[in-house]
Design a protein around this motif. Structure first.
Motif, PDB file in Angstrom:
ATOM      1  N   ALA A   1      39.957 -11.816  22.898  1.00  0.00           N
ATOM      2  CA  ALA A   1      39.034 -10.802  23.408  1.00  0.00           C
ATOM      3  C   ALA A   1      39.054  -9.576  22.502  1.00  0.00           C
ATOM      4  O   ALA A   1      40.119  -9.145  22.065  1.00  0.00           O
ATOM      5  CB  ALA A   1      39.399 -10.424  24.831  1.00  0.00           C
ATOM      6  N   GLY A   2      37.866  -9.054  22.228  1.00  0.00           N
ATOM      7  CA  GLY A   2      37.736  -7.922  21.328  1.00  0.00           C
ATOM      8  C   GLY A   2      37.488  -8.317  19.884  1.00  0.00           C
ATOM      9  O   GLY A   2      37.162  -7.469  19.055  1.00  0.00           O
ATOM     10  N   GLY A   3      37.645  -9.590  19.586  1.00  0.00           N
ATOM     11  CA  GLY A   3      37.462 -10.071  18.232  1.00  0.00           C
ATOM     12  C   GLY A   3      36.003 -10.340  17.905  1.00  0.00           C
ATOM     13  O   GLY A   3      35.099 -10.071  18.702  1.00  0.00           O
ATOM     14  N   SER A   4      35.803 -10.901  16.706  1.00  0.00           N
ATOM     15  CA  SER A   4      34.453 -11.154  16.205  1.00  0.00           C
ATOM     16  C   SER A   4      34.325 -12.572  15.658  1.00  0.00           C
ATOM     17  O   SER A   4      35.313 -13.158  15.187  1.00  0.00           O
ATOM     18  CB  SER A   4      34.116 -10.170  15.080  1.00  0.00           C
ATOM     19  N   LEU A   5      33.124 -13.075  15.726  1.00  0.00           N
ATOM     20  CA  LEU A   5      32.759 -14.345  15.092  1.00  0.00           C
ATOM     21  C   LEU A   5      31.340 -14.222  14.570  1.00  0.00           C
ATOM     22  O   LEU A   5      30.531 -13.449  15.106  1.00  0.00           O
ATOM     23  CB  LEU A   5      32.820 -15.507  16.092  1.00  0.00           C
ATOM     24  N   ARG A   6      31.045 -15.002  13.536  1.00  0.00           N
ATOM     25  CA  ARG A   6      29.689 -15.044  13.004  1.00  0.00           C
ATOM     26  C   ARG A   6      29.210 -16.485  12.985  1.00  0.00           C
ATOM     27  O   ARG A   6      29.822 -17.338  12.333  1.00  0.00           O
ATOM     28  CB  ARG A   6      29.635 -14.461  11.600  1.00  0.00           C
TER      29      ARG A   6
ATOM     30  N   ASN B   1      30.420  -9.326  18.046  1.00  0.00           N
ATOM     31  CA  ASN B   1      31.545  -8.396  18.041  1.00  0.00           C
ATOM     32  C   ASN B   1      31.982  -8.091  19.471  1.00  0.00           C
ATOM     33  O   ASN B   1      31.234  -8.346  20.423  1.00  0.00           O
ATOM     34  CB  ASN B   1      31.157  -7.097  17.334  1.00  0.00           C
ATOM     35  N   SER B   2      33.164  -7.532  19.598  1.00  0.00           N
ATOM     36  CA  SER B   2      33.695  -7.151  20.915  1.00  0.00           C
ATOM     37  C   SER B   2      33.556  -8.293  21.917  1.00  0.00           C
ATOM     38  O   SER B   2      33.101  -8.103  23.044  1.00  0.00           O
ATOM     39  CB  SER B   2      32.969  -5.902  21.437  1.00  0.00           C
ATOM     40  N   LEU B   3      33.963  -9.456  21.487  1.00  0.00           N
ATOM     41  CA  LEU B   3      33.797 -10.649  22.328  1.00  0.00           C
ATOM     42  C   LEU B   3      34.622 -10.555  23.601  1.00  0.00           C
ATOM     43  O   LEU B   3      35.732  -9.989  23.610  1.00  0.00           O
ATOM     44  CB  LEU B   3      34.167 -11.900  21.542  1.00  0.00           C
ATOM     45  N   LYS B   4      34.079 -11.124  24.676  1.00  0.00           N
ATOM     46  CA  LYS B   4      34.704 -11.124  25.978  1.00  0.00           C
ATOM     47  C   LYS B   4      34.915 -12.566  26.434  1.00  0.00           C
ATOM     48  O   LYS B   4      34.184 -13.469  26.004  1.00  0.00           O
ATOM     49  CB  LYS B   4      33.817 -10.397  26.990  1.00  0.00           C
TER      50      LYS B   4
ATOM     51  N   VAL C   1      24.718  -8.859  26.132  1.00  0.00           N
ATOM     52  CA  VAL C   1      25.233  -8.884  24.755  1.00  0.00           C
ATOM     53  C   VAL C   1      24.670  -7.745  23.907  1.00  0.00           C
ATOM     54  O   VAL C   1      25.074  -7.576  22.752  1.00  0.00           O
ATOM     55  CB  VAL C   1      24.961 -10.234  24.051  1.00  0.00           C
ATOM     56  N   LYS C   2      23.763  -6.972  24.481  1.00  0.00           N
ATOM     57  CA  LYS C   2      23.175  -5.863  23.729  1.00  0.00           C
ATOM     58  C   LYS C   2      24.259  -4.889  23.286  1.00  0.00           C
ATOM     59  O   LYS C   2      25.138  -4.523  24.063  1.00  0.00           O
ATOM     60  CB  LYS C   2      22.140  -5.131  24.586  1.00  0.00           C
ATOM     61  N   GLY C   3      24.184  -4.483  22.025  1.00  0.00           N
ATOM     62  CA  GLY C   3      25.170  -3.572  21.466  1.00  0.00           C
ATOM     63  C   GLY C   3      26.402  -4.260  20.921  1.00  0.00           C
ATOM     64  O   GLY C   3      27.217  -3.638  20.229  1.00  0.00           O
ATOM     65  N   ARG C   4      26.578  -5.537  21.224  1.00  0.00           N
ATOM     66  CA  ARG C   4      27.738  -6.296  20.727  1.00  0.00           C
ATOM     67  C   ARG C   4      27.321  -7.390  19.749  1.00  0.00           C
ATOM     68  O   ARG C   4      28.047  -7.682  18.794  1.00  0.00           O
ATOM     69  CB  ARG C   4      28.495  -6.931  21.898  1.00  0.00           C
ATOM     70  N   PHE C   5      26.191  -8.036  20.006  1.00  0.00           N
ATOM     71  CA  PHE C   5      25.712  -9.137  19.160  1.00  0.00           C
ATOM     72  C   PHE C   5      24.518  -8.663  18.331  1.00  0.00           C
ATOM     73  O   PHE C   5      23.697  -7.867  18.790  1.00  0.00           O
ATOM     74  CB  PHE C   5      25.262 -10.318  20.010  1.00  0.00           C
ATOM     75  N   THR C   6      24.419  -9.207  17.124  1.00  0.00           N
ATOM     76  CA  THR C   6      23.283  -8.918  16.258  1.00  0.00           C
ATOM     77  C   THR C   6      22.758 -10.212  15.652  1.00  0.00           C
ATOM     78  O   THR C   6      23.526 -10.964  15.030  1.00  0.00           O
ATOM     79  CB  THR C   6      23.673  -7.963  15.119  1.00  0.00           C
TER      80      THR C   6
END
Length: 121
Positions: free
Chosen positions: A14-19, A83-86, A63-68
């Motif tokens: 949690a809190g990490g990122s993936l692309r 980003n900021s994955l939950k 997911v707004k503000g966390r995913f792009t």
């Protein structure tokens, strides 16, 4: 034939990122919308984010503000930076694209095989 090949899923805290990446290939004449859906166990598939050929985007509210979402039209590829994955983002993520091909002579929906994203708490 058309193929959508996804990559980039995995296990993250949690809190990490993936692309995530999804590349479309085959007898493609034009790509319209490209997007990402997800499906968690016991839940319906939902739209996460979508992007038009011109770059207009829309997102699932949560997911707004966390995913792009972004795309490279020259490479027929769509990306999802998460980003900021939950833990509630845990799901199988599917790439989707609206594609005009040389054999259908029409826009049709195509899907990737899905990639697992697991967010641990």
């Amino acid at each position: 034939q058309v193929q959508l090949v996804e990559s980039g899923g995995g296990l993250v805290q949690a809190g990490g990122s993936l692309r995530l990446s999804c590349a479309a290939s085959g007898s493609i004449i034009s790509l319209n919308y490209m997007g990402w859906y997800r499906q968690a166990p016991g839940k319906e598939r939902e739209l996460v984010a979508r992007i038009s050929r011109g770059g207009s985007t829309n997102y699932l509210e949560s997911v707004k503000g966390r995913f792009t979402i972004s795309r490279d039209n020259a490479k027929n590829t769509v990306y999802l930076q998460m980003n900021s994955l939950k833990p509630e983002d845990t799901a199988v993520y599917y790439c989707n694209a609206d594609i005009y091909t040389s054999f259908t002579r029409d826009y049709r929906d195509y899907w990737g095989q899905g990639t697992q994203v697991t967010v641990s708490s």
